[in-house]
Design an enzyme around this catalytic site. Structure first.
Site, PDB file in Angstrom:
ATOM      1  N   LYS A   1       0.842  -1.199   0.000  1.00 43.45           N
ATOM      2  CA  LYS A   1       0.000   0.000   0.000  1.00 43.45           C
ATOM      3  C   LYS A   1       0.873   1.244   0.000  1.00 43.45           C
ATOM      4  O   LYS A   1       1.961   1.243   0.569  1.00 43.45           O
ATOM      5  CB  LYS A   1      -0.892   0.023   1.243  1.00 43.45           C
ATOM      6  CG  LYS A   1      -1.912  -1.091   1.307  1.00 43.45           C
ATOM      7  CD  LYS A   1      -2.812  -0.944   2.523  1.00 43.45           C
ATOM      8  CE  LYS A   1      -3.881  -2.020   2.521  1.00 43.45           C
ATOM      9  NZ  LYS A   1      -4.797  -1.884   3.675  1.00 43.45           N
TER      10      LYS A   1
ATOM     11  N   LYS B   1     -18.188   3.251  -2.005  1.00 46.02           N
ATOM     12  CA  LYS B   1     -19.263   2.655  -1.213  1.00 46.02           C
ATOM     13  C   LYS B   1     -20.594   2.905  -1.911  1.00 46.02           C
ATOM     14  O   LYS B   1     -20.814   3.983  -2.470  1.00 46.02           O
ATOM     15  CB  LYS B   1     -19.290   3.291   0.182  1.00 46.02           C
ATOM     16  CG  LYS B   1     -18.040   2.978   0.985  1.00 46.02           C
ATOM     17  CD  LYS B   1     -17.991   3.790   2.274  1.00 46.02           C
ATOM     18  CE  LYS B   1     -16.636   3.614   2.938  1.00 46.02           C
ATOM     19  NZ  LYS B   1     -16.378   4.671   3.936  1.00 46.02           N
TER      20      LYS B   1
ATOM     21  N   ARG C   1     -12.695  13.723   8.450  1.00 49.01           N
ATOM     22  CA  ARG C   1     -13.777  14.566   7.946  1.00 49.01           C
ATOM     23  C   ARG C   1     -15.143  14.016   8.381  1.00 49.01           C
ATOM     24  O   ARG C   1     -15.232  12.891   8.879  1.00 49.01           O
ATOM     25  CB  ARG C   1     -13.756  14.549   6.419  1.00 49.01           C
ATOM     26  CG  ARG C   1     -13.948  13.128   5.896  1.00 49.01           C
ATOM     27  CD  ARG C   1     -13.978  12.989   4.397  1.00 49.01           C
ATOM     28  NE  ARG C   1     -14.361  11.642   3.997  1.00 49.01           N
ATOM     29  CZ  ARG C   1     -13.541  10.626   3.854  1.00 49.01           C
ATOM     30  NH1 ARG C   1     -12.243  10.795   4.048  1.00 49.01           N
ATOM     31  NH2 ARG C   1     -13.990   9.437   3.506  1.00 49.01           N
TER      32      ARG C   1
ATOM     33  N   VAL D   1     -19.672  10.823   4.043  1.00 48.34           N
ATOM     34  CA  VAL D   1     -20.905  10.733   3.254  1.00 48.34           C
ATOM     35  C   VAL D   1     -21.974   9.976   4.051  1.00 48.34           C
ATOM     36  O   VAL D   1     -23.126  10.391   4.131  1.00 48.34           O
ATOM     37  CB  VAL D   1     -20.653  10.010   1.913  1.00 48.34           C
ATOM     38  CG1 VAL D   1     -21.949   9.816   1.130  1.00 48.34           C
ATOM     39  CG2 VAL D   1     -19.630  10.759   1.064  1.00 48.34           C
TER      40      VAL D   1
ATOM     41  N   ARG E   1     -26.783   5.051  -1.677  1.00 45.28           N
ATOM     42  CA  ARG E   1     -26.257   6.189  -2.434  1.00 45.28           C
ATOM     43  C   ARG E   1     -26.829   6.120  -3.846  1.00 45.28           C
ATOM     44  O   ARG E   1     -26.462   5.223  -4.616  1.00 45.28           O
ATOM     45  CB  ARG E   1     -24.733   6.142  -2.504  1.00 45.28           C
ATOM     46  CG  ARG E   1     -24.061   6.256  -1.162  1.00 45.28           C
ATOM     47  CD  ARG E   1     -22.582   6.491  -1.371  1.00 45.28           C
ATOM     48  NE  ARG E   1     -21.851   6.403  -0.120  1.00 45.28           N
ATOM     49  CZ  ARG E   1     -20.585   6.754   0.023  1.00 45.28           C
ATOM     50  NH1 ARG E   1     -19.899   7.200  -1.033  1.00 45.28           N
ATOM     51  NH2 ARG E   1     -19.977   6.654   1.183  1.00 45.28           N
TER      52      ARG E   1
END
Ligand code: MV4
Length: 460
Positions: A158, A237, A292, A295, A338
């Protein structure tokens, strides 16, 4: 409390933040690109400033234009929403230096969590469980091979500056580590300006489970349980739920305590999310931390009956948490679909004008959206059109209610992924709550029935 908040974002989240500000009696400044002049966040704000042409780089990511807008309007705080500049430590620092409050954690915290190697080290020191892997960054391919041999295959490479699935390479043997290390590092350097890599043992069938943290600036801190985010495609997502069908009350208490203890040790403030990967045996490991508002925050709001954006603003203004850990208990089940402007089969974006619109309603239905009849979905930004947030007394009720609401939803003129959501909600694995991050793949390419002849997609 603040007098005036500038909202450095667009779409449904700009509207979400604006509504929280109004309820707190705080004046609002909307910023917008020329493409978004007709948007609801612009119409509903007390003041609106155009910050540039449609392309994000020239508008919502234009730091000089945003700071100038804050300056001329006399805003005393900036809410970054999600995406755009929300996890940009330099932006948070510049805002702070202007004497304006950045609504989020301190810039050092954003910077720490933005570097996945530094975050991993800090979280391990703070007591969070990690997957076996490299202690720090990998110096070169030889070191990567050596650690991979110790850890055992498969492993995953990663990028320290990556995150959200970008810059990852799965390696199933030593040769692959040797072969992929340089490529991965060069790709990371090109994409993020930083070629630093790390390595972990790879989990084949993980669930993505994340804990919501809320901390004030006086040492008060609580968690609001977890969200299950395993319904993803290419690290986007599609559907989230709270609580996770894989988390028992005992496990929730344990994960919450471990998470809070780590957050206290690093002195975290404001809202944040700790992402865990859960393996087939229910063991959990720290992945990344998001600094943050996310969503999918509404499912947590519904289950814990707490307005996270209001809380975020209040805590940023120096106010104290009003809830204790004992007073926050999950009281329902919530699912977020979503709704994206995209082809339900190919997932290709489908921007354009919404020519007909009717949104679902009724008990347990919340729709967070900027859409209306005649709204133009722009090609310049992400394809999220609405978040259909369904709440029920339990999971079974929530799943049925979500199907009912999706059947009521009419969006004409553009393609949406509503048909895909309906497929998720009737999928036996999903209905049983027994699924992992492979579920979207399994829905799109169902395994052939036992004994059936092999067919191609064309049916030949
Ligand atoms: C992993 C993993 C398996 N093992 N790490 C993808 C997003 C980023 N946050 C981490 N990701 C993964 N990391 C180890 N050691 C599998 C994934 C992963 C994944 C994680 C969460 C949700 C969907 C995913 C889809 C593919 C891979």
């Amino acid at each position: 409390m603040f007098k005036k908040v500038l909202i450095a974002n667009r779409g449904e989240i700009a509207l979400r933040v604006l509504r929280a500000c109004k309820e707190l009696g705080v004046a609002t400044v909307a910023v917008h690109s020329t493409a978004d002049a007709e948007s609801l966040h612009v119409r509903f704000a007390d003041e609106a400033i155009c910050i540039g042409p449609p392309q994000s780089k020239q508008s919502y990511l234009n730091v000089r234009a945003l700071l100038a807008a804050a300056d001329v309007t006399g805003a005393d705080a900036i809410h970054p929403g999600y995406g755009f500049l929300s996890e940009n430590a330099e932006f948070a620092e510049l805002v702070t230096k202007m004497g304006i409050k950045f609504i989020g954690p301190r810039p050092e915290m954003i910077r720490l969590m933005g570097n996945k190697v530094a975050a991993r080290e800090a979280m391990e020191k703070a007591g969070l469980p990690l997957l076996p892997g490299a202690r720090g960054k990998l110096a070169n391919a030889e070191e990567a091979e050596k650690i991979a041999e110790e850890v055992g295959y498969p492993v995953i490479l990663k990028a320290a500056a990556g995150g959200g699935g970008r810059g990852m390479k799965i390696c199933r043997d030593r040769a692959q580590v040797r072969q992929l290390f340089e490529t991965a590092s060069n790709e990371a350097l090109a994409a993020f300006g930083d070629g630093t890599m790390y390595l972990e043992r790879y989990v084949e069938q993980p669930r993505h489970i994340e804990m919501q943290i809320v901390a004030d600036e006086h040492g008060g801190i609580i968690h609001l349980g977890e969200r299950e985010c395993s319904v993803q495609r290419r690290h986007q997502k599609l559907l989230e739920e709270a609580p996770s069908p894989a988390v028992t009350p005992e496990l929730r208490r344990e994960m919450g305590e471990v998470a809070l203890s780590a957050m206290r040790r690093v002195g975290y403030n404001n809202v944040g999310t700790i992402e865990f990967l859960m393996d087939e045996k229910g063991r959990y490991y720290f992945m990344e931390m998001n600094t943050r508002i996310q969503v999918e925050h509404p499912v947590t709001e519904q289950v814990y009956r707490l307005d996270l954006v209001r809380e975020q603003i209040r805590l940023s203004a120096g106010e104290r948490l009003e809830r204790t850990q004992e007073s926050v208990v999950p009281g329902s089940h919530s699912i977020e679909c979503r709704v994206n402007a995209e082809d339900p089969v190919t997932f290709a974006p489908s921007p354009g004008k919404i020519t007909g619109y009717h949104q679902p309603g009724g008990y347990g239905v919340r729709v967070d959206t900027m859409a209306y009849e005649q709204y133009k979905v722009q090609p310049y930004y992400d394809s999220l059109v609405a978040k259909l947030v369904i709440t029920g007394a339990n999971r079974e009720i929530a799943v049925k209610r979500a199907l009912r609401a999706l059947n009521e939803y009419v969006i004409e003129g553009i393609k949406t992924n509503i048909p895909f959501h309906k497929r998720v909600l009737v999928h036996p694995g999903f209905v049983a709550g027994k699924y992992d991050t492979r579920i979207v793949e399994q829905i799109l390419n169902p395994p052939a029935p036992e004994g059936a002849p092999k067919t191609t997609a064309a049916g030949g």
